[in-house]
Enzyme design. Structure first.
Site, PDB file in Angstrom:
ATOM      1  N   HIS A  76       6.566 -60.092  86.629  1.00  0.00           N
ATOM      2  CA  HIS A  76       5.414 -61.218  86.957  1.00  0.00           C
ATOM      3  C   HIS A  76       4.873 -61.837  85.656  1.00  0.00           C
ATOM      4  CE1 HIS A  76       6.356 -60.456  91.253  1.00  0.00           C
ATOM      5  NE2 HIS A  76       6.162 -59.164  90.818  1.00  0.00           N
ATOM      6  N   HIS A 107      14.274 -51.197  87.324  1.00  0.00           N
ATOM      7  CA  HIS A 107      13.779 -52.343  87.198  1.00  0.00           C
ATOM      8  C   HIS A 107      13.410 -52.860  85.759  1.00  0.00           C
ATOM      9  CE1 HIS A 107      10.942 -55.857  88.373  1.00  0.00           C
ATOM     10  NE2 HIS A 107       9.786 -55.122  87.915  1.00  0.00           N
TER      11      HIS A 107
END
Length: 279
Positions: free
Chosen positions: A104, A253
């Site tokens: 993000h 991730h």
């Protein structure tokens, strides 16, 4: 500007905040700017910074509040992060840059990509960013981590999801030592700001589509966010030919830690696809 050495990093005061960074390599052409996600720092790129610096000048930068987890800065969001990033680029006299953000950190990346225009940011790279609208367990995690009663277990559940079936020591240490060093203050803020961004833009795909000046953008990722993730991105790419996506085989991730060679190769390939060096 007052520069100071801070361990292996340099420190600069920008907009009343301490921003730390380091620079590797001295190649000509646009500078590679490495930006982490929330509750992360420059260590996320420890395996890719030196290989990248053989062909590029590479700037790693930590956001405000991300140098010392025991600091508690006033509230901030992607717009403030962008203010700091642009301020540092200006202070360092960096004219042209290719930002590479993870997770993000993409929201701040898109902010500087929008503000600085295609002449100064001719290409952009995002890594493992959830490209679809926020829904389901993702939204539940965002809400639970904003709750002081549930945040700690919710963060642990998120870590477990991110690492998947991997036993990669770098990834485990990144989660359990590095990211875990930030407490409720930063995690609450990050989830609140991330939720606000999804509510406003809909999805990162829609945020990129809203850029006034289009330029090549590639999404590099390992962990699919939803079913048919590749199909969703390919459909978007078919409609928006400036966008591309590249999958790296991996379990987590964090491809910069798990698959650094593949990440470096894709970055070099993308950056060199067309010459960006000013004649």
């Amino acid at each position: 500007m007052n520069f100071q050495e801070k361990n292996v990093l340099k420190s600069i005061e920008m907009n009343g905040q301490e921003i730390t960074f380091d620079i590797h390599g001295d190649a000509n052409g646009p500078v590679i700017l490495l930006l982490s996600g929330w509750a992360q720092d420059h260590r996320l790129f420890k395996h890719i910074v030196k290989p990248l610096s053989t062909q590029h000048k590479v700037l790693r930068m930590n956001y405000r509040g991300h140098t010392n987890p025991l600091d508690f800065p006033e509230d901030f969001g992607p717009s403030d992060q962008a203010d700091d990033i642009i301020g540092v680029l200006d202070a360092l006299n960096i004219e042209q840059v290719i930002p590479i953000s993870t997770s993000h950190g993409g929201w701040a990346n898109m902010e500087i990509t929008e503000r600085l225009g295609v002449a100064r940011i001719p290409k952009t790279i995002v890594i493992d960013w959830i490209m679809v609208e926020a829904a389901g367990e993702f939204v539940k995690s965002l809400h639970d981590i904003q709750n002081p009663k549930t945040w700690f277990q919710a963060r642990r559940d998120l870590f477990n999801h991110w690492i998947g079936i991997s036993s990669n020591r770098d990834v485990k240490d990144h989660l359990d030592i590095e990211m875990a060093s930030w407490g409720f203050d930063m995690w609450e803020r990050s989830c609140r700001r991330i939720e606000e961004a999804y509510n406003y833009w809909g999805s990162p795909l829609m945020r990129m589509k809203a850029l006034e000046e289009k330029r090549p953008i590639v999404h590099i990722y390992s962990q699919a966010a939803v079913e048919a993730y590749e199909d969703i991105q390919q459909k978007f790419a078919d409609e928006n030919p400036w966008f591309n996506h590249k999958v790296i085989k991996g379990d987590t991730h964090f491809p910069t830690l798990e698959s650094p060679d593949a990440v470096v190769n894709l970055i070099n390939e993308f950056v060199s696809a067309h010459s960006l060096v000013k004649k």
